[in-house]
Scaffold this motif. Structure first.
Motif, PDB file in Angstrom:
ATOM      1  N   ILE A   1      21.751  24.521  20.250  1.00 59.95           N
ATOM      2  CA  ILE A   1      23.581  25.104  20.437  1.00 59.95           C
ATOM      3  C   ILE A   1      22.618  25.999  21.930  1.00 59.95           C
ATOM      4  O   ILE A   1      23.601  26.213  23.177  1.00 59.95           O
ATOM      5  CB  ILE A   1      24.167  25.380  20.254  1.00 59.95           C
ATOM      6  N   GLY A   2      21.341  26.448  21.561  1.00 57.06           N
ATOM      7  CA  GLY A   2      20.635  27.792  22.721  1.00 57.06           C
ATOM      8  C   GLY A   2      20.360  26.717  23.491  1.00 57.06           C
ATOM      9  O   GLY A   2      20.283  27.922  25.176  1.00 57.06           O
ATOM     10  N   LEU A   3      20.459  25.269  24.109  1.00 59.88           N
ATOM     11  CA  LEU A   3      20.049  25.014  25.363  1.00 59.88           C
ATOM     12  C   LEU A   3      21.050  25.208  26.086  1.00 59.88           C
ATOM     13  O   LEU A   3      20.925  25.498  27.320  1.00 59.88           O
ATOM     14  CB  LEU A   3      19.859  23.736  24.813  1.00 59.88           C
ATOM     15  N   ILE A   4      22.398  25.723  25.798  1.00 62.11           N
ATOM     16  CA  ILE A   4      23.340  26.071  27.105  1.00 62.11           C
ATOM     17  C   ILE A   4      22.874  26.780  27.438  1.00 62.11           C
ATOM     18  O   ILE A   4      23.618  26.930  29.022  1.00 62.11           O
ATOM     19  CB  ILE A   4      24.905  26.714  25.829  1.00 62.11           C
ATOM     20  N   ALA A   5      22.511  27.792  27.463  1.00 61.58           N
ATOM     21  CA  ALA A   5      22.104  28.857  28.324  1.00 61.58           C
ATOM     22  C   ALA A   5      20.665  28.405  29.388  1.00 61.58           C
ATOM     23  O   ALA A   5      20.960  28.850  30.159  1.00 61.58           O
ATOM     24  CB  ALA A   5      20.939  30.258  27.238  1.00 61.58           C
ATOM     25  N   ILE A   6      20.778  27.640  29.519  1.00 60.73           N
ATOM     26  CA  ILE A   6      19.704  27.479  30.430  1.00 60.73           C
ATOM     27  C   ILE A   6      20.648  26.755  31.068  1.00 60.73           C
ATOM     28  O   ILE A   6      19.972  26.943  32.755  1.00 60.73           O
ATOM     29  CB  ILE A   6      18.724  25.806  30.381  1.00 60.73           C
ATOM     30  N   PRO A   7      21.631  25.878  31.622  1.00 56.88           N
ATOM     31  CA  PRO A   7      22.424  25.241  32.532  1.00 56.88           C
ATOM     32  C   PRO A   7      23.060  27.140  33.510  1.00 56.88           C
ATOM     33  O   PRO A   7      23.509  27.218  34.775  1.00 56.88           O
ATOM     34  CB  PRO A   7      23.307  24.537  32.378  1.00 56.88           C
ATOM     35  N   ALA A   8      23.285  27.500  32.376  1.00 55.32           N
ATOM     36  CA  ALA A   8      23.838  29.343  32.115  1.00 55.32           C
ATOM     37  C   ALA A   8      23.133  29.574  33.389  1.00 55.32           C
ATOM     38  O   ALA A   8      23.626  30.530  34.774  1.00 55.32           O
ATOM     39  CB  ALA A   8      24.376  29.941  31.627  1.00 55.32           C
ATOM     40  N   THR A   9      21.750  29.753  33.229  1.00 59.24           N
ATOM     41  CA  THR A   9      20.634  30.404  33.461  1.00 59.24           C
ATOM     42  C   THR A   9      20.659  29.908  35.318  1.00 59.24           C
ATOM     43  O   THR A   9      20.514  30.671  36.001  1.00 59.24           O
ATOM     44  CB  THR A   9      19.758  30.356  33.308  1.00 59.24           C
ATOM     45  N   PHE A  10      20.639  28.285  35.726  1.00 58.79           N
ATOM     46  CA  PHE A  10      20.535  28.445  36.788  1.00 58.79           C
ATOM     47  C   PHE A  10      21.642  27.565  37.664  1.00 58.79           C
ATOM     48  O   PHE A  10      21.601  27.798  38.542  1.00 58.79           O
ATOM     49  CB  PHE A  10      19.614  26.949  36.543  1.00 58.79           C
TER      50      PHE A  10
END
Length: 105
Positions: free
Chosen positions: A76-85
């Motif tokens: 679920i931590g991978l959600i933070a990648i599109p949130a970042t970019f």
């Protein structure tokens, strides 16, 4: 939920809403051109430096997320990648910290 997790969540929400209000305001004044917005980010050396600072921070955060997700299997931590970019480091970093500090099952 712990006070620390609530703080991370509040920062993630603030980091999504506050910068986005400026982006939307800019789009309303200048039209919905992403290319024009990117050009505006490089209008002078100060803004160019800030763009590069945030870009490098976003890449470092992405590497950290990928490395930790690989080890911890906390997908679920991978959600933070599109949130970042798509939103910014101001949303992606506290979002990842919020997700990372969830109780282990």
């Amino acid at each position: 939920m712990t006070p620390l997790r609530l703080a991370y969540l509040a920062l993630a929400v603030w980091g999504a809403i506050h910068p986005m209000s400026y982006f939307i305001g800019w789009f309303m004044e200048n039209g919905w051109s992403l290319g024009a917005m990117i050009d505006a980010w490089y209008v002078n050396k100060a803004t160019s430096g800030l763009v590069w600072d945030l870009t490098i921070a976003a890449i470092a955060l992405t590497l950290w997320i990928v490395a930790e997700v690989y080890v911890r299997k906390n997908w679920i931590g991978l959600i933070a990648i599109p949130a970042t970019f798509c939103i910014g480091v101001s949303c992606g970093l506290p979002l990842y910290l919020f997700l990372r500090t969830a109780p282990i099952k």
